[in-house]
Design a protein around this motif. Structure first.
Motif, PDB file in Angstrom:
ATOM      1  N   VAL B  12      -9.347  10.912  13.103  1.00 49.59           N
ATOM      2  CA  VAL B  12      -9.944  11.797  12.137  1.00 49.59           C
ATOM      3  C   VAL B  12      -8.807  12.884  11.792  1.00 49.59           C
ATOM      4  CG1 VAL B  12     -11.117  13.215  13.714  1.00 49.59           C
ATOM      5  CG2 VAL B  12     -11.897  13.060  11.323  1.00 49.59           C
ATOM      6  N   GLN B  13      -8.913  13.256  10.664  1.00 48.61           N
ATOM      7  CA  GLN B  13      -7.787  14.210  10.179  1.00 48.61           C
ATOM      8  C   GLN B  13      -8.582  15.581  10.692  1.00 48.61           C
ATOM      9  OE1 GLN B  13      -7.015  13.920   5.967  1.00 48.61           O
ATOM     10  NE2 GLN B  13      -5.539  12.601   6.396  1.00 48.61           N
ATOM     11  N   PRO B  14      -7.688  16.623  10.756  1.00 54.52           N
ATOM     12  CA  PRO B  14      -7.956  18.039  11.126  1.00 54.52           C
ATOM     13  C   PRO B  14      -9.152  18.476   9.964  1.00 54.52           C
ATOM     14  CG  PRO B  14      -5.638  17.945  11.429  1.00 54.52           C
ATOM     15  CD  PRO B  14      -6.179  16.513  10.814  1.00 54.52           C
ATOM     16  N   GLY B  15     -10.261  18.960  10.555  1.00 60.34           N
ATOM     17  CA  GLY B  15     -11.373  19.590   9.585  1.00 60.34           C
ATOM     18  C   GLY B  15     -12.443  18.373   9.363  1.00 60.34           C
ATOM     19  N   GLY B  16     -12.242  17.240   9.713  1.00 68.11           N
ATOM     20  CA  GLY B  16     -13.011  16.153   9.642  1.00 68.11           C
ATOM     21  C   GLY B  16     -14.127  16.105  10.498  1.00 68.11           C
ATOM     22  N   ARG B  87     -10.571  19.862  15.315  1.00 68.99           N
ATOM     23  CA  ARG B  87      -9.082  20.628  15.391  1.00 68.99           C
ATOM     24  C   ARG B  87      -8.353  19.625  16.542  1.00 68.99           C
ATOM     25  NH1 ARG B  87     -11.942  26.188  17.233  1.00 68.99           N
ATOM     26  NH2 ARG B  87     -13.049  26.825  15.359  1.00 68.99           N
ATOM     27  N   ALA B  88      -7.099  19.648  16.402  1.00 64.28           N
ATOM     28  CA  ALA B  88      -6.165  19.024  17.243  1.00 64.28           C
ATOM     29  C   ALA B  88      -6.461  19.128  18.687  1.00 64.28           C
ATOM     30  CB  ALA B  88      -4.643  19.310  17.000  1.00 64.28           C
ATOM     31  N   VAL B 117      -7.487  13.739  16.873  1.00 68.84           N
ATOM     32  CA  VAL B 117      -7.546  14.539  15.643  1.00 68.84           C
ATOM     33  C   VAL B 117      -6.010  14.851  15.089  1.00 68.84           C
ATOM     34  CG1 VAL B 117      -8.536  16.551  14.521  1.00 68.84           C
ATOM     35  CG2 VAL B 117      -9.586  15.630  16.442  1.00 68.84           C
ATOM     36  N   SER B 118      -5.754  14.218  14.076  1.00 63.82           N
ATOM     37  CA  SER B 118      -4.383  14.355  13.750  1.00 63.82           C
ATOM     38  C   SER B 118      -3.987  13.913  12.189  1.00 63.82           C
ATOM     39  CB  SER B 118      -3.580  13.363  14.533  1.00 63.82           C
ATOM     40  OG  SER B 118      -2.138  13.338  14.005  1.00 63.82           O
ATOM     41  N   SER B 119      -3.171  14.658  11.577  1.00 60.82           N
ATOM     42  CA  SER B 119      -3.001  14.181  10.317  1.00 60.82           C
ATOM     43  C   SER B 119      -1.795  13.294  10.180  1.00 60.82           C
ATOM     44  CB  SER B 119      -2.499  15.408   9.600  1.00 60.82           C
ATOM     45  OG  SER B 119      -1.388  16.110  10.190  1.00 60.82           O
TER      46      SER B 119
END
Lengths: 111, 119
Positions: B12-16, B87-88, B117-119
Protein backbone atom coordinates in the motif's frame (compact mmCIF):
# COMPACT_ATOMS: atom_id res chain seq x y z
CA UNK A 1 13.90 0.96 22.18
CA UNK A 2 11.79 -1.88 23.56
CA UNK A 3 9.76 -1.52 26.72
CA UNK A 4 11.38 -4.55 28.41
CA UNK A 5 15.12 -5.17 28.28
CA UNK A 6 16.54 -8.53 27.19
CA UNK A 7 20.09 -9.49 26.23
CA UNK A 8 20.51 -9.48 22.47
CA UNK A 9 22.02 -12.94 22.40
CA UNK A 10 22.90 -15.94 24.52
CA UNK A 11 24.51 -19.24 23.63
CA UNK A 12 25.03 -22.67 25.06
CA UNK A 13 26.05 -26.18 24.16
CA UNK A 14 23.67 -29.11 23.85
CA UNK A 15 22.70 -30.43 27.26
CA UNK A 16 23.61 -27.25 29.08
CA UNK A 17 21.26 -24.77 30.75
CA UNK A 18 20.88 -21.11 29.88
CA UNK A 19 18.94 -18.25 31.41
CA UNK A 20 17.47 -15.25 29.62
CA UNK A 21 16.63 -12.16 31.65
CA UNK A 22 13.85 -9.65 31.08
CA UNK A 23 14.08 -6.38 32.97
CA UNK A 24 11.14 -4.02 33.29
CA UNK A 25 9.90 -1.51 35.82
CA UNK A 26 7.59 -1.20 38.80
CA UNK A 27 4.78 -0.49 36.31
CA UNK A 28 5.01 -3.84 34.55
CA UNK A 29 7.22 -6.80 35.51
CA UNK A 30 7.63 -5.65 39.10
CA UNK A 31 3.96 -4.90 39.63
CA UNK A 32 2.19 -7.94 38.20
CA UNK A 33 2.65 -11.69 37.93
CA UNK A 34 1.67 -11.40 34.28
CA UNK A 35 4.97 -12.20 32.55
CA UNK A 36 4.88 -14.47 29.51
CA UNK A 37 7.63 -15.96 27.35
CA UNK A 38 7.48 -16.83 23.66
CA UNK A 39 9.75 -18.70 21.28
CA UNK A 40 9.95 -17.74 17.62
CA UNK A 41 11.77 -19.82 15.06
CA UNK A 42 12.98 -17.96 11.99
CA UNK A 43 10.10 -17.07 9.70
CA UNK A 44 7.50 -18.58 12.01
CA UNK A 45 4.87 -17.27 14.39
CA UNK A 46 5.66 -16.92 18.10
CA UNK A 47 4.70 -19.78 20.42
CA UNK A 48 3.73 -19.40 24.08
CA UNK A 49 6.19 -21.12 26.44
CA UNK A 50 5.44 -19.64 29.86
CA UNK A 51 2.58 -17.57 31.28
CA UNK A 52 1.88 -16.05 34.65
CA UNK A 53 5.66 -15.91 35.36
CA UNK A 54 6.15 -19.65 35.81
CA UNK A 55 3.29 -21.66 34.32
CA UNK A 56 3.70 -23.91 31.30
CA UNK A 57 0.87 -24.46 28.83
CA UNK A 58 -0.08 -28.02 28.09
CA UNK A 59 2.40 -29.59 25.70
CA UNK A 60 5.37 -27.37 26.55
CA UNK A 61 8.40 -29.28 27.77
CA UNK A 62 9.35 -29.07 31.45
CA UNK A 63 12.83 -28.06 30.25
CA UNK A 64 11.38 -24.53 30.17
CA UNK A 65 10.90 -22.72 33.47
CA UNK A 66 10.21 -19.14 34.49
CA UNK A 67 10.77 -17.02 37.56
CA UNK A 68 10.71 -13.42 38.71
CA UNK A 69 12.54 -11.28 41.25
CA UNK A 70 11.63 -7.64 41.59
CA UNK A 71 11.57 -5.97 38.19
CA UNK A 72 13.38 -8.83 36.43
CA UNK A 73 11.89 -12.02 35.06
CA UNK A 74 13.91 -14.96 33.82
CA UNK A 75 13.46 -17.88 31.46
CA UNK A 76 15.64 -20.94 32.02
CA UNK A 77 16.04 -23.64 29.40
CA UNK A 78 17.67 -26.82 30.64
CA UNK A 79 19.06 -29.67 28.57
CA UNK A 80 19.59 -27.47 25.52
CA UNK A 81 18.66 -29.05 22.21
CA UNK A 82 19.35 -27.95 18.66
CA UNK A 83 15.64 -27.20 18.18
CA UNK A 84 15.87 -24.56 20.93
CA UNK A 85 17.84 -22.28 18.60
CA UNK A 86 15.38 -19.42 18.09
CA UNK A 87 14.44 -15.94 19.24
CA UNK A 88 12.84 -15.60 22.67
CA UNK A 89 10.59 -12.76 23.80
CA UNK A 90 9.20 -11.80 27.17
CA UNK A 91 5.98 -9.88 27.63
CA UNK A 92 4.19 -8.20 30.50
CA UNK A 93 1.05 -6.31 31.28
CA UNK A 94 1.77 -2.65 31.99
CA UNK A 95 -0.31 -0.07 33.81
CA UNK A 96 -0.08 2.57 31.10
CA UNK A 97 -1.79 3.55 27.86
CA UNK A 98 0.09 0.75 26.10
CA UNK A 99 -1.22 -2.18 28.07
CA UNK A 100 0.99 -5.02 26.92
CA UNK A 101 4.71 -4.69 26.25
CA UNK A 102 7.37 -6.99 24.84
CA UNK A 103 11.08 -7.28 25.25
CA UNK A 104 13.41 -6.71 22.33
CA UNK A 105 14.07 -10.41 21.96
CA UNK A 106 17.05 -12.68 22.64
CA UNK A 107 18.65 -14.83 19.98
CA UNK A 108 19.64 -18.20 21.39
CA UNK A 109 22.42 -20.03 19.60
CA UNK A 110 23.01 -23.69 20.34
CA UNK A 111 26.71 -24.27 19.73
CA UNK B 1 -7.43 -27.78 16.19
CA UNK B 2 -7.22 -24.19 17.36
CA UNK B 3 -6.32 -22.00 14.40
CA UNK B 4 -6.04 -18.35 13.41
CA UNK B 5 -5.75 -17.36 9.76
CA UNK B 6 -4.92 -13.77 8.82
CA UNK B 7 -5.55 -12.14 5.47
CA UNK B 8 -5.67 -8.70 3.90
CA UNK B 9 -2.01 -7.72 3.91
CA UNK B 10 -0.21 -6.38 0.88
CA UNK B 11 1.54 -3.40 -0.66
CA UNK B 12 0.00 0.00 0.00
CA UNK B 13 1.20 3.53 -0.68
CA UNK B 14 1.95 5.95 2.16
CA UNK B 15 -1.29 7.51 3.32
CA UNK B 16 -3.32 4.54 2.17
CA UNK B 17 -5.53 2.14 4.09
CA UNK B 18 -5.81 -1.61 4.64
CA UNK B 19 -8.22 -3.87 6.46
CA UNK B 20 -6.78 -7.02 7.97
CA UNK B 21 -8.94 -10.00 8.88
CA UNK B 22 -8.33 -12.95 11.17
CA UNK B 23 -10.58 -16.00 10.96
CA UNK B 24 -10.61 -18.18 14.07
CA UNK B 25 -11.55 -21.82 14.45
CA UNK B 26 -11.32 -24.61 16.99
CA UNK B 27 -12.34 -22.65 20.09
CA UNK B 28 -15.25 -20.66 21.46
CA UNK B 29 -14.30 -17.40 19.76
CA UNK B 30 -16.85 -15.19 21.49
CA UNK B 31 -15.44 -16.11 24.92
CA UNK B 32 -11.97 -14.67 24.37
CA UNK B 33 -10.30 -11.32 23.88
CA UNK B 34 -8.30 -11.00 20.68
CA UNK B 35 -5.27 -8.91 19.75
CA UNK B 36 -3.01 -7.84 16.93
CA UNK B 37 0.77 -7.88 17.36
CA UNK B 38 3.19 -6.67 14.70
CA UNK B 39 6.83 -7.30 13.89
CA UNK B 40 8.81 -4.99 11.64
CA UNK B 41 11.46 -6.67 9.46
CA UNK B 42 14.35 -7.81 11.66
CA UNK B 43 12.76 -6.28 14.75
CA UNK B 44 10.92 -7.44 17.86
CA UNK B 45 7.26 -7.87 18.68
CA UNK B 46 4.97 -4.91 19.33
CA UNK B 47 1.44 -5.18 20.69
CA UNK B 48 -0.80 -3.08 18.46
CA UNK B 49 -4.43 -3.46 19.50
CA UNK B 50 -6.88 -5.60 21.43
CA UNK B 51 -10.63 -6.14 21.69
CA UNK B 52 -12.67 -7.69 24.49
CA UNK B 53 -14.64 -10.91 24.03
CA UNK B 54 -17.90 -9.12 23.32
CA UNK B 55 -16.31 -6.34 21.29
CA UNK B 56 -17.43 -3.60 23.64
CA UNK B 57 -13.95 -2.61 24.77
CA UNK B 58 -11.05 -1.80 22.48
CA UNK B 59 -7.43 -0.99 23.25
CA UNK B 60 -4.62 0.54 21.21
CA UNK B 61 -0.87 0.94 21.53
CA UNK B 62 0.58 4.42 21.88
CA UNK B 63 2.51 4.35 18.62
CA UNK B 64 -0.49 4.10 16.35
CA UNK B 65 -1.91 7.54 17.21
CA UNK B 66 -5.56 6.94 16.41
CA UNK B 67 -4.97 5.44 12.97
CA UNK B 68 -6.38 2.04 13.87
CA UNK B 69 -9.80 0.55 14.51
CA UNK B 70 -10.16 -2.99 15.83
CA UNK B 71 -13.47 -4.79 15.66
CA UNK B 72 -14.88 -8.30 15.69
CA UNK B 73 -17.82 -10.24 14.32
CA UNK B 74 -18.57 -13.08 16.71
CA UNK B 75 -21.15 -14.53 14.31
CA UNK B 76 -18.33 -15.08 11.81
CA UNK B 77 -15.51 -15.85 14.30
CA UNK B 78 -13.47 -13.04 12.78
CA UNK B 79 -11.51 -10.08 14.12
CA UNK B 80 -10.57 -7.10 11.97
CA UNK B 81 -7.96 -4.35 12.03
CA UNK B 82 -8.65 -1.25 9.96
CA UNK B 83 -5.44 0.74 9.39
CA UNK B 84 -5.54 4.26 7.96
CA UNK B 85 -2.97 6.85 6.93
CA UNK B 86 -0.30 4.20 6.76
CA UNK B 87 3.38 5.15 7.03
CA UNK B 88 6.58 3.42 5.99
CA UNK B 89 7.25 2.55 9.63
CA UNK B 90 4.03 0.52 9.72
CA UNK B 91 5.67 -2.02 7.41
CA UNK B 92 5.58 -5.29 9.35
CA UNK B 93 4.16 -8.75 9.67
CA UNK B 94 0.87 -8.42 11.53
CA UNK B 95 -0.04 -11.37 13.74
CA UNK B 96 -3.48 -12.13 15.12
CA UNK B 97 -3.30 -13.58 18.63
CA UNK B 98 -5.83 -15.11 20.99
CA UNK B 99 -5.71 -13.16 24.21
CA UNK B 100 -4.79 -11.62 26.46
CA UNK B 101 -5.95 -14.44 28.69
CA UNK B 102 -6.30 -14.71 32.44
CA UNK B 103 -2.57 -14.15 32.98
CA UNK B 104 -2.33 -11.63 30.15
CA UNK B 105 -0.80 -14.20 27.84
CA UNK B 106 -1.30 -14.65 24.09
CA UNK B 107 -1.69 -18.40 23.76
CA UNK B 108 -2.44 -18.91 20.07
CA UNK B 109 -0.94 -17.03 17.13
CA UNK B 110 -1.73 -16.93 13.44
CA UNK B 111 0.94 -17.24 10.76
CA UNK B 112 0.88 -13.49 10.10
CA UNK B 113 0.14 -11.27 7.14
CA UNK B 114 2.72 -8.91 5.64
CA UNK B 115 1.93 -5.23 5.25
CA UNK B 116 4.34 -3.19 3.14
CA UNK B 117 3.95 0.58 2.98
CA UNK B 118 5.93 1.96 0.08
CA UNK B 119 5.56 4.18 -2.95
Amino acid sequence: QSALTQPASVSGSPGQSITISCTGTSSDVGAYNYVSWYRQHSGKAPKLLIYGVSNRPSGVSNRFSGSKSGNTASLTISGLQAEDEADYYCSSYRSSSTLWVFGGGTKLTVL
Amino acid sequence: EVQLLESGGGLVQPGGSLRLSCAASGFSFSSYAMSWVRQAPGKGLEWVSGVSDGGGSTYYGDSLEGRLTISRDNSKNTVFLQMNNLRAEDTAVYYCAKGPGGSDEFDVWGQGTMVTVSS
